[in-house]
Enzyme design. Sequence first.
Site, mmCIF file in Angstrom:
data_model
loop_
_atom_site.group_PDB
_atom_site.id
_atom_site.type_symbol
_atom_site.label_atom_id
_atom_site.label_comp_id
_atom_site.label_asym_id
_atom_site.label_seq_id
_atom_site.Cartn_x
_atom_site.Cartn_y
_atom_site.Cartn_z
ATOM 1 N N ARG A 72 -5.906 19.574 1.057
ATOM 2 C CA ARG A 72 -6.680 19.781 0.022
ATOM 3 C C ARG A 72 -7.932 20.630 0.185
ATOM 4 N NH1 ARG A 72 -6.992 13.425 -1.357
ATOM 5 N NH2 ARG A 72 -4.695 12.802 -1.094
ATOM 6 N N GLU A 96 -7.846 -1.642 4.425
ATOM 7 C CA GLU A 96 -7.691 -1.782 2.973
ATOM 8 C C GLU A 96 -6.877 -3.039 2.669
ATOM 9 O OE1 GLU A 96 -7.355 2.743 1.415
ATOM 10 O OE2 GLU A 96 -5.920 2.065 2.676
ATOM 11 N N ARG A 148 -2.089 -1.875 -4.105
ATOM 12 C CA ARG A 148 -3.096 -0.858 -4.146
ATOM 13 C C ARG A 148 -2.509 0.225 -5.352
ATOM 14 N NH1 ARG A 148 -3.386 4.610 -0.489
ATOM 15 N NH2 ARG A 148 -5.351 5.474 -1.273
ATOM 16 N N ASN A 162 0.613 -1.127 0.023
ATOM 17 C CA ASN A 162 0.036 -0.022 -0.100
ATOM 18 C C ASN A 162 0.863 1.042 0.065
ATOM 19 O OD1 ASN A 162 -1.788 1.991 0.460
ATOM 20 N ND2 ASN A 162 -2.959 0.895 1.916
ATOM 21 N N HIS A 209 -10.800 6.170 -2.726
ATOM 22 C CA HIS A 209 -10.899 5.517 -1.425
ATOM 23 C C HIS A 209 -11.688 4.253 -1.453
ATOM 24 C CE1 HIS A 209 -9.862 9.594 0.863
ATOM 25 N NE2 HIS A 209 -8.693 8.652 0.840
#
Length: 372
Positions: free
Chosen positions: A211, A353, A61, A7, A150
């Site tokens: 962001r 994840e 990922r 990841n 996501h």
Amino acid sequence: MRVLVVNAGSSSVKLALLDGRQRTLAAQEMAAPGAEVDPGGVRAALGSLLAAHRADAVGHRVVHGGARFRSAVRIDDGVVVALRELSELAPLHQEKSLAALDAVSEALPGVPAVACFDTAFHATLPPAAATYALPARWRARWGLRRYGFHGLSHSWIARRAPELIGRDGAGTRIVSAHLGAGASLCAIRGGRSWDTTMGFTPLEGLVMATRSGDVDPGMVLWLAEREGLSPAELTDALEHRSGLLGLCGTADMRELLARAHAGDDTAEVALEVYLRRLRGGIAAMASALGGLDALVFTGGVGERSAEVRARACAPLQFMGVTLDGARNEAAVGDTEIGAGASAPRALVITAREDLEIARQVRAVLGSERAGV
């Protein structure tokens, strides 16, 4: 089958080896700021991680799968070429994933590898949720649509939440709130993505650590035309110098909360900007679903900040969302934080994840062996 999960995040590369029962045999995290990944560091980390166990397969990922990759795929030379071509859609993330892929492939030649995409879960978005109100020629020529991100986290929530509340996933309406440095919401209906807050890029949607989230595009055009800001300058500001950092000078939610508690008005305003966008997004996702059976918080902030959860949910009581104060404060791991067992339920679920990636790897390679 033991699966090595790779990841590559914005500041690190996380490695985890999972066995066939989804147990973590070993895990390691190496710092990797920016878009670069140190191959020597990866080899050293793998040497330590795989000292006692071999990896039968690798799951990577990958942030962006574009319109082509709507599910996990076995990696070969053609797939790698296609992934590189998609880098322009997510330059800050895709190159990092590809650098990690190259380093691991070099260290583990011959081990089958599978790409698992953050965008793939959102391939089921209905046209009304995926389509921008832009000229048809533009949309067709450049593939302009809402991709969502996501997805690996939201996909895990789609599986895990129904288990926790004892519901059939096919009939459960979930709003998944992945709140971390990056943040997004997903409306999940019947185990599928029905709407989400991120769009063509991970910049759209909620206020995040650095962001901006949603801003008026006219304002961006105004800045470009009136102030002569270049695309590179605008990108840097919107991606790296906005969000909580731009609002109050810190991207760390813990510091922000501490400052707000100490009476810092700027921090309090920043927190309310963040929460107002979050509350509105949750309500919008529930509206897209036509109702709500479960609201789930996940990701670093979603899992660890009882105050963010409480303040986000307090104005949502009109939707039936009510938290139990003691449960919320004590929440650790996968647990319910709602008041009572009536719908909608409120949950905290640890982001996994790695488990979702390992599941997808086994599905892809199992299908190959079965000749599907």
